[in-house]
Design a protein around this motif. Structure first.
Motif, PDB file in Angstrom:
ATOM      1  N   SER A  25       0.794  -1.233   0.000  1.00 11.07           N
ATOM      2  CA  SER A  25       0.000   0.000   0.000  1.00 11.07           C
ATOM      3  C   SER A  25       0.824   1.279   0.000  1.00 11.07           C
ATOM      4  CB  SER A  25      -0.942   0.010   1.214  1.00 11.07           C
ATOM      5  OG  SER A  25      -0.200   0.155   2.415  1.00 11.07           O
ATOM      6  N   TYR A  26       2.131   1.176  -0.048  1.00  9.75           N
ATOM      7  CA  TYR A  26       2.952   2.385   0.016  1.00  9.75           C
ATOM      8  C   TYR A  26       4.154   2.276  -0.921  1.00  9.75           C
ATOM      9  CZ  TYR A  26       5.961  -0.422   3.077  1.00  9.75           C
ATOM     10  OH  TYR A  26       6.774  -1.397   3.589  1.00  9.75           O
ATOM     11  N   SER A  27       4.677   3.414  -1.264  1.00 13.33           N
ATOM     12  CA  SER A  27       5.868   3.500  -2.100  1.00 13.33           C
ATOM     13  C   SER A  27       7.101   3.499  -1.198  1.00 13.33           C
ATOM     14  CB  SER A  27       5.820   4.798  -2.913  1.00 13.33           C
ATOM     15  OG  SER A  27       7.077   5.106  -3.441  1.00 13.33           O
ATOM     16  N   ARG A  28       8.173   2.966  -1.717  1.00 15.88           N
ATOM     17  CA  ARG A  28       9.441   2.952  -0.973  1.00 15.88           C
ATOM     18  C   ARG A  28      10.254   4.230  -1.226  1.00 15.88           C
ATOM     19  NH1 ARG A  28       6.074  -1.143  -0.344  1.00 15.88           N
ATOM     20  NH2 ARG A  28       6.982  -2.905   0.732  1.00 15.88           N
ATOM     21  N   ASN A  29       9.712   5.174  -1.972  1.00 18.13           N
ATOM     22  CA  ASN A  29      10.440   6.382  -2.325  1.00 18.13           C
ATOM     23  C   ASN A  29      10.754   7.250  -1.111  1.00 18.13           C
ATOM     24  OD1 ASN A  29      10.176   5.453  -4.900  1.00 18.13           O
ATOM     25  ND2 ASN A  29       8.848   7.105  -5.613  1.00 18.13           N
ATOM     26  N   HIS A  30      11.957   7.758  -1.116  1.00 19.40           N
ATOM     27  CA  HIS A  30      12.404   8.647  -0.059  1.00 19.40           C
ATOM     28  C   HIS A  30      13.499   9.558  -0.595  1.00 19.40           C
ATOM     29  CE1 HIS A  30      14.920   5.005   0.208  1.00 19.40           C
ATOM     30  NE2 HIS A  30      15.896   5.792   0.651  1.00 19.40           N
ATOM     31  N   GLU A  31      13.857  10.545   0.187  1.00 20.91           N
ATOM     32  CA  GLU A  31      14.912  11.476  -0.193  1.00 20.91           C
ATOM     33  C   GLU A  31      15.984  11.477   0.874  1.00 20.91           C
ATOM     34  OE1 GLU A  31      12.072  14.622  -2.594  1.00 20.91           O
ATOM     35  OE2 GLU A  31      12.627  15.061  -0.516  1.00 20.91           O
ATOM     36  N   ALA A  42      15.860   8.448  -3.731  1.00 19.36           N
ATOM     37  CA  ALA A  42      16.140   7.064  -3.386  1.00 19.36           C
ATOM     38  C   ALA A  42      14.853   6.269  -3.224  1.00 19.36           C
ATOM     39  CB  ALA A  42      16.967   7.014  -2.098  1.00 19.36           C
ATOM     40  N   SER A  43      15.005   4.951  -3.257  1.00 20.94           N
ATOM     41  CA  SER A  43      13.900   4.029  -3.086  1.00 20.94           C
ATOM     42  C   SER A  43      14.484   2.686  -2.663  1.00 20.94           C
ATOM     43  CB  SER A  43      13.119   3.893  -4.399  1.00 20.94           C
ATOM     44  OG  SER A  43      11.918   3.181  -4.202  1.00 20.94           O
ATOM     45  N   ALA A  44      13.688   1.660  -2.694  1.00 18.59           N
ATOM     46  CA  ALA A  44      14.181   0.301  -2.487  1.00 18.59           C
ATOM     47  C   ALA A  44      14.615  -0.255  -3.841  1.00 18.59           C
ATOM     48  CB  ALA A  44      13.088  -0.581  -1.884  1.00 18.59           C
ATOM     49  N   ASP A  45      15.366  -1.331  -3.817  1.00 23.36           N
ATOM     50  CA  ASP A  45      15.684  -2.048  -5.047  1.00 23.36           C
ATOM     51  C   ASP A  45      14.363  -2.479  -5.685  1.00 23.36           C
ATOM     52  OD1 ASP A  45      16.117  -4.632  -6.570  1.00 23.36           O
ATOM     53  OD2 ASP A  45      18.190  -4.117  -6.118  1.00 23.36           O
ATOM     54  N   PRO A  46      14.260  -2.469  -7.008  1.00 22.10           N
ATOM     55  CA  PRO A  46      13.019  -2.920  -7.646  1.00 22.10           C
ATOM     56  C   PRO A  46      12.574  -4.313  -7.196  1.00 22.10           C
ATOM     57  CG  PRO A  46      14.386  -1.838  -9.269  1.00 22.10           C
ATOM     58  CD  PRO A  46      15.218  -1.958  -7.995  1.00 22.10           C
ATOM     59  N   ARG A  54      15.276   5.407  -9.150  1.00 23.19           N
ATOM     60  CA  ARG A  54      15.876   6.046  -7.982  1.00 23.19           C
ATOM     61  C   ARG A  54      17.002   5.166  -7.427  1.00 23.19           C
ATOM     62  NH1 ARG A  54      12.843   9.544  -4.527  1.00 23.19           N
ATOM     63  NH2 ARG A  54      11.346  10.683  -5.769  1.00 23.19           N
ATOM     64  N   TRP A  55      17.946   5.808  -6.776  1.00 23.70           N
ATOM     65  CA  TRP A  55      19.038   5.072  -6.109  1.00 23.70           C
ATOM     66  C   TRP A  55      18.465   4.218  -4.987  1.00 23.70           C
ATOM     67  CZ3 TRP A  55      24.154   5.054  -7.365  1.00 23.70           C
ATOM     68  CH2 TRP A  55      24.568   6.002  -8.304  1.00 23.70           C
ATOM     69  N   ASN A  56      19.052   3.028  -4.777  1.00 26.26           N
ATOM     70  CA  ASN A  56      18.618   2.208  -3.648  1.00 26.26           C
ATOM     71  C   ASN A  56      19.772   2.048  -2.653  1.00 26.26           C
ATOM     72  OD1 ASN A  56      20.083  -0.355  -4.214  1.00 26.26           O
ATOM     73  ND2 ASN A  56      18.783  -0.423  -6.037  1.00 26.26           N
ATOM     74  N   PRO A  57      19.487   1.628  -1.427  1.00 28.88           N
ATOM     75  CA  PRO A  57      20.528   1.533  -0.402  1.00 28.88           C
ATOM     76  C   PRO A  57      21.689   0.614  -0.790  1.00 28.88           C
ATOM     77  CG  PRO A  57      18.366   1.320   0.603  1.00 28.88           C
ATOM     78  CD  PRO A  57      18.157   1.299  -0.889  1.00 28.88           C
ATOM     79  N   GLU A  58      21.380  -0.447  -1.512  1.00 25.95           N
ATOM     80  CA  GLU A  58      22.435  -1.370  -1.909  1.00 25.95           C
ATOM     81  C   GLU A  58      23.414  -0.702  -2.875  1.00 25.95           C
ATOM     82  OE1 GLU A  58      18.946  -3.394  -0.322  1.00 25.95           O
ATOM     83  OE2 GLU A  58      19.095  -2.045  -2.035  1.00 25.95           O
TER      84      GLU A  58
END
Length: 163
Positions: A25-31, A42-46, A54-58
């Motif tokens: 129910s939510y997007s992983r998008n963040h700044e 940034a976001s999570a890996d697809p 967007r860039w992901n933490p990994e």
């Protein structure tokens, strides 16, 4: 001993209306921001329901290792009298995900392509990479093994083939 402090702001912008009501129910998008710097989108890996644009933490983890290695290497090269005129790296990381969703990086491989002037010692230039891990703040702070596949190109000689 000097102490350095780093502060960031991580701002989740992924509430699509119902918050974290369910995993979908939510997007992983963040700044990711810091005072005076541009925003990193940034976001999570697809693979984990993230936004591929967007860039992901990994990726940022891998980038921080490669950046720290490069910066220490350049400093060590300067101190050793090795004149580096170009540096490129194509780092890669392998992350294993367990059945329960937990995981960790198995390894990181840095692949620096370093160009030095013709009056420098290519063997020394290559060997300096082995010492970087003793100093790099990021490498010293993680348990993930970091490997190096170094190519040194001497200006005026035929450049190595890209793969």
């Amino acid at each position: 001993m000097k102490t350095h402090h780093y502060e960031l702001l991580i701002n989740w912008i992924g509430n699509t209306g119902s918050g974290t009501h369910t995993l979908r129910s939510y997007s992983r998008n963040h700044e990711v921001t810091a005072a005076g710097l541009k925003v990193i989108a940034a976001s999570a890996d697809p693979a984990f329901r993230g936004d591929p644009d967007r860039w992901n933490p990994e990726q940022l983890f891998l980038a921080s290792i490669a950046q720290c290695h490069m910066l220490w290497y350049l400093g060590m090269a300067a101190e050793a009298g090795v004149v580096v005129t170009a540096y490129e790296d194509r780092p890669a990381g392998i992350m294993n995900e367990e059945a329960n969703g937990a995981g960790q990086f198995e390894s990181v491989t840095l692949r620096p392509l370093v160009t030095i002037t013709s009056d420098c010692d290519a063997t020394l230039a290559k060997s300096l990479h082995d010492r970087v891990g003793e100093y790099c703040f990021i490498a010293r702070s993680i348990k993930t093994p970091i490997h190096h596949e170094v190519t040194v190109h001497v200006q005026g000689q035929t450049p190595p083939q890209s793969t």
